[in-house]
Design a protein around this motif. Structure first.
Motif, PDB file in Angstrom:
ATOM      1  N   ASP A 303       0.823  -1.210   0.000  1.00 40.76           N
ATOM      2  CA  ASP A 303       0.000   0.000   0.000  1.00 40.76           C
ATOM      3  C   ASP A 303       0.857   1.261   0.000  1.00 40.76           C
ATOM      4  OD1 ASP A 303      -2.174  -1.645   0.006  1.00 40.76           O
ATOM      5  OD2 ASP A 303      -2.772  -1.221   2.079  1.00 40.76           O
ATOM      6  N   ARG A 304       1.982   1.228   0.716  1.00 38.53           N
ATOM      7  CA  ARG A 304       2.865   2.394   0.753  1.00 38.53           C
ATOM      8  C   ARG A 304       3.435   2.685  -0.641  1.00 38.53           C
ATOM      9  NH1 ARG A 304       0.272   2.650   4.756  1.00 38.53           N
ATOM     10  NH2 ARG A 304       1.067   2.499   6.895  1.00 38.53           N
ATOM     11  N   VAL A 305       3.778   1.637  -1.381  1.00 39.30           N
ATOM     12  CA  VAL A 305       4.284   1.826  -2.740  1.00 39.30           C
ATOM     13  C   VAL A 305       3.222   2.485  -3.612  1.00 39.30           C
ATOM     14  CG1 VAL A 305       5.081   0.673  -4.837  1.00 39.30           C
ATOM     15  CG2 VAL A 305       5.873  -0.127  -2.608  1.00 39.30           C
ATOM     16  N   ILE A 306       2.014   1.947  -3.568  1.00 42.11           N
ATOM     17  CA  ILE A 306       0.924   2.445  -4.417  1.00 42.11           C
ATOM     18  C   ILE A 306       0.595   3.899  -4.087  1.00 42.11           C
ATOM     19  CG2 ILE A 306      -1.521   2.151  -4.969  1.00 42.11           C
ATOM     20  CD1 ILE A 306      -1.084  -0.882  -4.520  1.00 42.11           C
ATOM     21  N   GLN A 307       0.532   4.224  -2.789  1.00 41.79           N
ATOM     22  CA  GLN A 307       0.204   5.589  -2.371  1.00 41.79           C
ATOM     23  C   GLN A 307       1.259   6.576  -2.854  1.00 41.79           C
ATOM     24  OE1 GLN A 307      -0.059   5.084   1.839  1.00 41.79           O
ATOM     25  NE2 GLN A 307      -1.905   3.839   1.727  1.00 41.79           N
ATOM     26  N   ALA A 308       2.532   6.221  -2.694  1.00 38.56           N
ATOM     27  CA  ALA A 308       3.602   7.131  -3.090  1.00 38.56           C
ATOM     28  C   ALA A 308       3.666   7.284  -4.608  1.00 38.56           C
ATOM     29  CB  ALA A 308       4.938   6.628  -2.548  1.00 38.56           C
ATOM     30  N   GLU A 309       3.451   6.185  -5.320  1.00 39.37           N
ATOM     31  CA  GLU A 309       3.463   6.267  -6.779  1.00 39.37           C
ATOM     32  C   GLU A 309       2.321   7.146  -7.290  1.00 39.37           C
ATOM     33  OE1 GLU A 309       3.718   3.403 -10.721  1.00 39.37           O
ATOM     34  OE2 GLU A 309       3.051   2.546  -8.816  1.00 39.37           O
TER      35      GLU A 309
END
Length: 345
Positions: A303-309
């Protein structure tokens, strides 16, 4: 151009078009490169475990993402022959390398492998950004939130991972309820990080409910001085000393992410527990696995990857994101409800 001192950078790159590609894996199809960042260790087992975690995270992301493992410090001192022939990467060097790749890297997503917002993380990221600015390298960067985000109080997945580990150990060792549980972390000079541990211990107690006789938090170590008394009790002053953790079966829930000098079979926690058992012959300690082995923790990292992307995409990929401000998206309670409830948590 250059932005404000507290922001990530988009400055003119001086990299030659003949600069070789970076050794860090680049994402494809124009997506930002993903770096999983830990504090770092001089022990090879920690770097190898970080790489396994990065590979596991890659496996649950879209195929155009390959997650690379980097550390803030220490790991580049490990001999290459202890790391399966692949040298360890530090964050600063990796970002400089990616920036020098010019058009090959469209941006970077930093995913902190930290439970809470430690000073080491913020200072390490800022130091790397200063190095980029001094090198006049253009590189859009977004930093994700830590595993336990104080802005998302409904997200209890890390606590559920701890509870799942506790119940798994209890089942394997055939321990009878109610259980005695000590949640241990490293200890910290930061009150914000300490509040994360307190929150996890409270959530763990709530999740275990009547299955636990007592749940307490402890620090492996602390700094001297009254200013750091919030780290008490120390693990060595609780297990084998203070009732009800001085006898019988005690489960030690590890709020640690990777093996190293502190966690793992030969780490400081193991030494402390060995001394506690020697002090109290009727004491039996049972240690849970580290948190990166839990699927729910990987889901948080995803989720952290998706949010930052998404944050990078909304800014056109080149607009700065303040380095000290983690990228967040509204936490979806429905998503948490849909996650597997391991061990009936």
């Amino acid at each position: 151009k250059e932005t404000t001192p507290n922001a990530d950078i988009t400055v003119m790159a001086l990299a030659s078009p003949l600069t070789p590609p970076p050794s860090i894996a680049l994402s494809t199809c124009g997506h930002p490169t993903v770096l999983l960042v830990d504090n770092g260790s001089k022990r090879a087992a920690s770097t190898l475990a970080l790489r396994r975690c990065a590979a596991a995270l890659s496996s649950i992301l879209p195929s155009y993402h390959t997650v690379s493992a980097v550390s803030l410090r220490y790991s580049d001192a490990i001999a290459v022959d202890e790391l399966e022939g692949q040298p360890a990467h530090t964050l600063e060097r990796s970002l400089l390398e990616l920036g020098a790749a010019d058009s090959l890297c469209t941006g970077v997503v930093l995913v902190p492998l930290f439970l809470g917002p430690s000073n080491a993380l913020s200072s390490g990221v800022e130091q790397s950004i200063v190095a980029l600015r001094e090198a006049r390298v253009e590189l859009p960067i977004a930093t994700g939130a830590c595993l336990v985000d104080e802005a998302e109080p409904l997200d209890d997945r890390v606590a559920r991972a701890l509870a799942a580990n506790v119940l798994s150990v209890a089942d394997k060792q055939q321990l009878k309820s109610p259980l005695k549980v000590v949640l241990v972390d490293h200890g910290t000079p930061s009150r914000k990080v300490h509040e994360v541990r307190t929150r996890l211990a409270e959530m763990l107690a709530e999740l275990l409910g009547e299955r636990a006789e007592a749940v307490s938090a402890a620090s492996m170590e602390r700094r001297e001085g009254e200013a750091y008394d919030f780290n008490e009790p120390l693990l060595e002053r609780l297990v084998g000393v203070s009732p009800p953790f001085d006898r019988g079966d005690v489960i030690v829930a590890m709020a640690f992410l990777l093996p190293g000098r502190h966690a793992g079979p030969d780490g400081d926690v193991a030494d402390i527990l060995e001394a506690a058992r020697a002090r109290s012959p009727g004491l039996r300690t049972h240690v849970t696995p580290l948190l990166t082995q839990q699927p729910m923790v990987l889901q948080v990292l995803r989720d952290r990857v998706i949010q930052a992307e998404q944050a990078l995409a909304k800014r056109g990929g080149t607009e700065d994101i303040p380095s000290g401000v983690p990228v967040r998206a509204p936490y979806d309670v429905r998503l948490a409800t849909a996650l597997p409830r391991l061990c009936h948590i």
